[in-house]
Design a protein around this motif. Structure first.
Motif, PDB file in Angstrom:
ATOM      1  N   LEU A  77      37.392  25.322 100.820  1.00  0.00           N
ATOM      2  CA  LEU A  77      38.636  24.916 100.208  1.00  0.00           C
ATOM      3  C   LEU A  77      39.513  24.535 101.149  1.00  0.00           C
ATOM      4  O   LEU A  77      40.219  23.253 101.241  1.00  0.00           O
ATOM      5  CB  LEU A  77      39.069  25.933  99.258  1.00  0.00           C
ATOM      6  N   SER A  78      39.818  25.332 102.170  1.00  0.00           N
ATOM      7  CA  SER A  78      40.627  25.091 103.173  1.00  0.00           C
ATOM      8  C   SER A  78      40.414  25.193 104.722  1.00  0.00           C
ATOM      9  O   SER A  78      41.050  25.280 105.636  1.00  0.00           O
ATOM     10  CB  SER A  78      41.748  25.958 103.013  1.00  0.00           C
ATOM     11  N   ALA A  79      39.181  25.078 104.889  1.00  0.00           N
ATOM     12  CA  ALA A  79      38.313  25.102 106.294  1.00  0.00           C
ATOM     13  C   ALA A  79      38.399  26.383 106.923  1.00  0.00           C
ATOM     14  O   ALA A  79      38.761  26.533 108.022  1.00  0.00           O
ATOM     15  CB  ALA A  79      39.184  23.862 107.269  1.00  0.00           C
ATOM     16  N   HIS A  80      38.330  27.376 106.038  1.00  0.00           N
ATOM     17  CA  HIS A  80      38.162  28.708 107.050  1.00  0.00           C
ATOM     18  C   HIS A  80      36.642  29.322 106.693  1.00  0.00           C
ATOM     19  O   HIS A  80      36.108  29.781 107.528  1.00  0.00           O
ATOM     20  CB  HIS A  80      39.346  29.653 106.079  1.00  0.00           C
ATOM     21  N   ARG A  81      36.186  29.291 105.239  1.00  0.00           N
ATOM     22  CA  ARG A  81      34.946  29.517 105.278  1.00  0.00           C
ATOM     23  C   ARG A  81      34.064  28.930 105.804  1.00  0.00           C
ATOM     24  O   ARG A  81      32.683  29.094 106.050  1.00  0.00           O
ATOM     25  CB  ARG A  81      34.524  29.666 103.638  1.00  0.00           C
ATOM     26  N   SER A  82      34.237  27.629 106.034  1.00  0.00           N
ATOM     27  CA  SER A  82      33.160  26.586 106.759  1.00  0.00           C
ATOM     28  C   SER A  82      32.892  26.915 108.018  1.00  0.00           C
ATOM     29  O   SER A  82      32.112  26.485 108.573  1.00  0.00           O
ATOM     30  CB  SER A  82      33.594  25.081 106.523  1.00  0.00           C
ATOM     31  N   ILE A  83      33.814  27.656 108.890  1.00  0.00           N
ATOM     32  CA  ILE A  83      33.865  27.864 110.207  1.00  0.00           C
ATOM     33  C   ILE A  83      32.560  28.800 110.396  1.00  0.00           C
ATOM     34  O   ILE A  83      31.812  28.305 111.483  1.00  0.00           O
ATOM     35  CB  ILE A  83      35.024  28.549 110.868  1.00  0.00           C
TER      36      ILE A  83
END
Length: 122
Positions: A77-83
């Protein structure tokens, strides 16, 4: 792989929504949506594969049959879990990066989305 790989902060390689749209048009990348199933059903990038970050494992990644010769772009959603997804993909030998700003940035850019159950798989 230690607990630090799950930390949702720090820097990983990124790609803008516009860069991702262009790379997808040219079949240069694979997209991996790491959001929850509910989020994925509501709105997703067409053609994105889906594996929630909470379900990442060697076996589940293998089930996706990602092409090891093409870069993978992880999205949330906001480029946190994707890190952490990028870190885990890189640890498994993939060239990986995240969508800068996540789906929020994709939506702001007015790029294509699918909704509901059409095209859902993976």
């Amino acid at each position: 792989m230690g607990l630090s790989q799950w930390w949702p902060f720090g820097r990983v390689p990124e790609m803008s929504p516009e860069e991702l749209a262009q790379a997808m048009e040219n079949a240069q990348v694979q997209v991996l949506d790491v959001r929850t199933s509910v989020e994925h059903r509501r709105s997703r990038i067409p053609g994105a594969r889906h594996l929630p970050i909470t379900q990442f494992s060697k076996r589940r990644l293998a089930d996706l049959e990602l092409d090891p010769d093409r870069p993978v772009v992880a999205i949330c959603l906001s480029a946190h879990r994707s890190i952490p997804a990028v870190r885990k993909l890189r640890a498994r030998g993939y060239e990986a990066r995240q969508l800068r700003g996540g789906m929020l940035a994709w939506w702001r850019a007015g790029l294509p989305c699918e909704r509901g159950n059409e095209g859902v798989g993976g």
